[in-house]
Write an enzyme that holds these catalytic residues in place. Structure first.
Site, mmCIF file in Angstrom:
data_model
loop_
_atom_site.group_PDB
_atom_site.id
_atom_site.type_symbol
_atom_site.label_atom_id
_atom_site.label_comp_id
_atom_site.label_asym_id
_atom_site.label_seq_id
_atom_site.Cartn_x
_atom_site.Cartn_y
_atom_site.Cartn_z
ATOM 1 N N HIS A 160 35.701 20.877 51.640
ATOM 2 C CA HIS A 160 34.781 21.998 51.880
ATOM 3 C C HIS A 160 33.853 22.196 50.683
ATOM 4 O O HIS A 160 32.629 22.312 50.837
ATOM 5 C CB HIS A 160 35.604 23.266 52.146
ATOM 6 C CG HIS A 160 34.807 24.523 52.206
ATOM 7 N ND1 HIS A 160 34.477 25.148 53.385
ATOM 8 C CD2 HIS A 160 34.269 25.298 51.214
ATOM 9 C CE1 HIS A 160 33.771 26.240 53.125
ATOM 10 N NE2 HIS A 160 33.637 26.352 51.803
ATOM 11 N N GLU A 161 34.420 22.216 49.483
ATOM 12 C CA GLU A 161 33.617 22.446 48.283
ATOM 13 C C GLU A 161 32.659 21.279 48.017
ATOM 14 O O GLU A 161 31.504 21.482 47.626
ATOM 15 C CB GLU A 161 34.522 22.683 47.075
ATOM 16 C CG GLU A 161 35.371 23.946 47.167
ATOM 17 C CD GLU A 161 34.534 25.189 47.392
ATOM 18 O OE1 GLU A 161 33.393 25.252 46.891
ATOM 19 O OE2 GLU A 161 35.019 26.103 48.086
ATOM 20 N N HIS A 204 29.470 21.423 50.002
ATOM 21 C CA HIS A 204 28.443 22.299 49.442
ATOM 22 C C HIS A 204 27.539 21.511 48.484
ATOM 23 O O HIS A 204 26.313 21.693 48.461
ATOM 24 C CB HIS A 204 29.083 23.457 48.671
ATOM 25 C CG HIS A 204 29.606 24.553 49.540
ATOM 26 N ND1 HIS A 204 28.885 25.096 50.580
ATOM 27 C CD2 HIS A 204 30.786 25.238 49.505
ATOM 28 C CE1 HIS A 204 29.586 26.071 51.144
ATOM 29 N NE2 HIS A 204 30.746 26.165 50.512
ATOM 30 N N GLU A 255 28.787 28.578 54.753
ATOM 31 C CA GLU A 255 30.246 28.464 54.757
ATOM 32 C C GLU A 255 30.735 27.834 56.059
ATOM 33 O O GLU A 255 31.641 26.991 56.049
ATOM 34 C CB GLU A 255 30.890 29.832 54.551
ATOM 35 C CG GLU A 255 30.666 30.436 53.178
ATOM 36 C CD GLU A 255 31.163 29.549 52.049
ATOM 37 O OE1 GLU A 255 32.149 28.811 52.250
ATOM 38 O OE2 GLU A 255 30.566 29.591 50.959
#
Length: 305
Positions: free
Chosen positions: A140-141, A144, A215
């Site tokens: 997930h990070e 980004h 997100e």
């Protein structure tokens, strides 16, 4: 270099629109300050210097504020191993790996681009998550970073921060220096405070709208890259539940960086802060992961996905 994270045209479009609108707001804000303060050189130089500092040093500032430190492979071998695997899978440069000695379970990514990025996890997160759950959070990070929305949210937040600081300065200047200023100066300060407050409010709403979508985009990209949305849902449920049990007073320092976190630092009774949150609700995120799980034919994880 293009990574293997699934691209998101809607996210790209939203980032472009947000930056365009904030750019117009920024130009108008600086112009208003120049007219009111009658010193365009000073305003432009300070604004440019602060924007440059925010862009170039945001990763260091974030790490310092959250007590994060860069860690080598020998110290956190498993953590580095997960990041290595994900970067190889996504075909992207490996970011700097950092750890923050905080009990709150969370993670964040920062940096101006994929070649100058930092991924940081807290010791509270490392203690709570299983290896496959940690992989989901780190994916997930990393998404980004790959989507470049970390840099966009960093630049976008700059205007609101500066406007907020000016509001505070003007307020205290009026409060403590009113008796020593003439009427024209008092009016100018009041106008500056009004313009700054309006700029802060508009930038706040624009950033919240972008942050919530980014997100969801990061959850989606991470789930598709790893092929295990249920594992990410499990990590999300576990982390959100643990954070909700932490007293709000203990989360206040961390809340300033909510826009960068895997999940926001909200206490037991978030109240109106939930409506103004930088993240979509837990239910929205789990619903999306549940749909992806169904599409991929994966068994849903306990807890909603």
């Amino acid at each position: 270099m293009q990574s293997r994270f699934r691209s998101d045209r809607r996210l790209t479009a939203r980032m472009a629109v947000t930056l365009f609108l904030l750019g117009l707001l920024y130009v108008g804000f600086v112009a208003a300050l120049i007219v009111l303060l009658k010193s365009w050189i000073l305003v432009v130089v300070i604004a440019a210097a602060l924007l440059g500092a925010q862009y170039w040093f945001s990763d260091r500032v974030a790490l310092f504020a959250m007590r994060g430190r860069v860690v080598e492979r020998a110290e956190y071998r498993e953590l580095h191993g997960v990041v290595d695997r994900l970067c190889a899978l996504a075909d992207m440069p490996k970011p700097v790996v950092a750890v923050s000695d905080m009990e709150m379970p969370n993670a964040f990514a920062t940096g101006r681009n994929a070649d100058h990025a930092v991924v940081c996890v807290t010791t509270g997160l490392l203690r709570r998550l299983e290896p496959d759950e940690l992989e989901g959070v780190l994916a997930h990070e990393l998404s980004h970073v790959a989507h470049k929305d970390v840099a966009v949210i960093t630049v976008a937040s700059f205007l609101g921060v500066i406007a907020g600081l000016i509001v505070r300065f003007a307020f205290y200047s009026q409060l403590f220096g009113g008796g020593r200023r003439d009427q024209n100066t008092a009016v100018a300060l009041a106008v500056v405070m009004g313009v700054s407050a309006a700029v802060y409010a508009i930038s706040f709403l624009l950033i919240r709208a972008l942050s919530r979508y980014r997100e969801l985009a990061a959850d989606r990209a991470a789930a598709l890259l790893t092929g295990r949305p249920s594992v990410l849902a499990s990590a999300l449920t576990k982390v959100s539940g643990d954070i909700a049990r932490i007293p709000t007073k203990d989360l206040r320092t961390a809340q300033a960086f909510n826009a960068f976190y895997f999940t926001p630092a909200l206490g037991r009774t978030p109240g109106i802060s939930r409506l103004l949150s930088t993240h979509p609700s837990l239910e929205q995120r789990l619903d999306q992961l549940g749909r992806i799980s169904t599409e991929l034919g994966e068994a849903a994880a306990p807890g909603g996905a």
